[in-house]
Design an enzyme around this catalytic site. Structure first.
Site, mmCIF file in Angstrom:
data_model
loop_
_atom_site.group_PDB
_atom_site.id
_atom_site.type_symbol
_atom_site.label_atom_id
_atom_site.label_comp_id
_atom_site.label_asym_id
_atom_site.label_seq_id
_atom_site.Cartn_x
_atom_site.Cartn_y
_atom_site.Cartn_z
ATOM 1 N N HIS A 57 0.795 -1.235 0.000
ATOM 2 C CA HIS A 57 0.000 0.000 0.000
ATOM 3 C C HIS A 57 0.826 1.283 0.000
ATOM 4 O O HIS A 57 0.355 2.322 -0.442
ATOM 5 C CB HIS A 57 -0.993 0.004 1.166
ATOM 6 C CG HIS A 57 -0.405 0.328 2.506
ATOM 7 N ND1 HIS A 57 0.373 -0.558 3.231
ATOM 8 C CD2 HIS A 57 -0.475 1.449 3.269
ATOM 9 C CE1 HIS A 57 0.732 -0.004 4.368
ATOM 10 N NE2 HIS A 57 0.246 1.228 4.423
ATOM 11 N N ASP A 58 2.065 1.239 0.466
ATOM 12 C CA ASP A 58 2.883 2.458 0.555
ATOM 13 C C ASP A 58 4.081 2.461 -0.392
ATOM 14 O O ASP A 58 4.963 3.317 -0.259
ATOM 15 C CB ASP A 58 3.389 2.655 1.992
ATOM 16 C CG ASP A 58 2.388 3.396 2.867
ATOM 17 O OD1 ASP A 58 1.428 3.976 2.328
ATOM 18 O OD2 ASP A 58 2.567 3.393 4.096
ATOM 19 N N LYS A 61 5.690 5.587 -1.995
ATOM 20 C CA LYS A 61 6.513 6.542 -1.242
ATOM 21 C C LYS A 61 7.959 6.555 -1.707
ATOM 22 O O LYS A 61 8.707 7.479 -1.386
ATOM 23 C CB LYS A 61 6.445 6.227 0.258
ATOM 24 C CG LYS A 61 5.127 6.636 0.902
ATOM 25 C CD LYS A 61 5.136 6.393 2.396
ATOM 26 C CE LYS A 61 3.840 6.896 3.034
ATOM 27 N NZ LYS A 61 3.819 6.643 4.488
ATOM 28 N N HIS A 86 0.977 9.710 -2.853
ATOM 29 C CA HIS A 86 1.595 8.378 -2.800
ATOM 30 C C HIS A 86 0.642 7.215 -3.079
ATOM 31 O O HIS A 86 1.081 6.202 -3.630
ATOM 32 C CB HIS A 86 2.357 8.173 -1.470
ATOM 33 C CG HIS A 86 1.500 7.734 -0.329
ATOM 34 N ND1 HIS A 86 0.901 8.616 0.550
ATOM 35 C CD2 HIS A 86 1.128 6.491 0.101
ATOM 36 C CE1 HIS A 86 0.227 7.952 1.451
ATOM 37 N NE2 HIS A 86 0.339 6.677 1.207
ATOM 38 N N HIS A 110 -6.758 3.417 -0.178
ATOM 39 C CA HIS A 110 -6.658 3.134 1.259
ATOM 40 C C HIS A 110 -6.674 4.397 2.122
ATOM 41 O O HIS A 110 -6.755 4.310 3.344
ATOM 42 C CB HIS A 110 -5.419 2.274 1.568
ATOM 43 C CG HIS A 110 -4.114 2.995 1.509
ATOM 44 N ND1 HIS A 110 -3.397 3.166 0.337
ATOM 45 C CD2 HIS A 110 -3.369 3.588 2.482
ATOM 46 C CE1 HIS A 110 -2.290 3.813 0.591
ATOM 47 N NE2 HIS A 110 -2.236 4.089 1.886
ATOM 48 N N HIS A 111 -6.615 5.584 1.494
ATOM 49 C CA HIS A 111 -6.727 6.834 2.251
ATOM 50 C C HIS A 111 -8.047 7.564 1.985
ATOM 51 O O HIS A 111 -8.189 8.729 2.364
ATOM 52 C CB HIS A 111 -5.555 7.767 1.927
ATOM 53 C CG HIS A 111 -4.334 7.500 2.755
ATOM 54 N ND1 HIS A 111 -4.290 7.679 4.118
ATOM 55 C CD2 HIS A 111 -3.100 7.049 2.406
ATOM 56 C CE1 HIS A 111 -3.093 7.366 4.574
ATOM 57 N NE2 HIS A 111 -2.355 6.972 3.557
ATOM 58 N N ASP A 139 -4.221 0.658 8.890
ATOM 59 C CA ASP A 139 -3.195 1.672 8.660
ATOM 60 C C ASP A 139 -3.181 2.711 9.774
ATOM 61 O O ASP A 139 -2.125 3.045 10.336
ATOM 62 C CB ASP A 139 -3.462 2.346 7.307
ATOM 63 C CG ASP A 139 -2.287 3.154 6.796
ATOM 64 O OD1 ASP A 139 -1.135 2.856 7.181
ATOM 65 O OD2 ASP A 139 -2.512 4.082 6.005
#
Length: 267
Positions: A57-58, A61, A86, A110-111, A139
């Protein structure tokens, strides 16, 4: 499953090398989210999907500038806009991974917040993929229960309290079940002493550059802002004393010129 994990672990590790304070974050999110799906009696395929989505998921970045990603204090509005990009970068990278491309929408959203206030697409309610809504809970929970440079990890009870205050961001049905889940299984990491690794030594150097005056070695404005922020959060009384050192600015300017001249002599 192990073969698939082995394929992406080096990429996850590369990102964590850049940001020691989030080391292990992706794996913990993957574990929390997949365990929660087991708790909800989801199908095995969904449990596996959210585990891999958590790991990935990240990954976007890796393209975020160091000045933003590694900034050890609060981001300004422009920097926050950059960091908000990101999830899109993560989804783009996932899409280019044949074995995981089907997870791109879960990763991208996811955000997003249930009330439509999230990013990148401001999706609302059930327009947000189900597994993205679960990933969001895991998260936030991990972020709250992890030590950061500007604060210590929150206890389980405090993390639950904070999540209650922001529950408008989460799917209400999933949120109530998630709180039951973390309380029942006491899902919070125990504190452990980190090894003095090369990564941690590098992080200490980064912090010195950001928080110390290069000439005197004293704490600088960035450190002051961080201390004030933590004091405000802890509701402490603060007294400030200003000391004006005569001609210090001029001295520092001369020192900088001297350092430049020394560098020029090397070439």
């Amino acid at each position: 499953m192990k073969e698939k994990i082995d394929k992406i672990k080096p990429l996850i590790y590369a990102i964590e090398l850049r940001d020691v304070y989030t080391k292990g974050h992706s794996e913990r999110v993957a574990i929390y989210a997949s365990m929660f799906c087991k708790y909800l009696k989801f199908q095995e395929k969904q449990i596996e999907d959210i585990y891999f989505a958590g790991l990935l998921h990240d990954i976007g970045k890796i393209a975020i500038p160091d000045s933003v990603l590694l900034k050890p204090s609060i981001l300004n509005p422009k920097e926050y806009e950059i960091i908000k990009y990101h999830p899109i970068l993560s989804a783009n990278l996932v899409e280019k991974m044949p074995e995981f491309s089907y997870l791109k929408d879960i990763v991208k959203h996811h955000h997003e917040n249930f009330d439509g206030s999230g990013y990148p697409d401001r999706l609302k309610g059930e327009r947000i993929p189900l597994l993205s809504r679960i990933l969001s809970l895991a998260d936030v929970f991990d972020a709250l229960t992890t030590d950061r440079i500007y604060r210590d990890a929150f206890t389980l009870s405090k993390a639950v309290e904070i999540m209650e205050d922001m529950k408008h961001k989460f799917d209400p049905k999933l949120f109530s079940k998630f709180i039951e889940f973390i309380k029942e299984f006491s899902l919070i990491k125990k504190h452990f002493k980190m090894q003095e690794s090369e990564e941690m030594l590098l992080e200490k150097l980064r912090n010195r550059i950001f928080f110390e005056d290069m000439l005197t070695g004293l704490l600088n404005k960035n450190a002051l802002l961080l201390i004030l922020r933590r004091a405000i959060e802890a509701e402490l009384n603060v007294s400030l004393i200003k000391v004006d050192i005569k001609n210090l600015t001029k001295f520092k300017q001369n020192q900088n010129i001297y350092e430049i001249e020394k560098l020029m002599k090397l070439y």
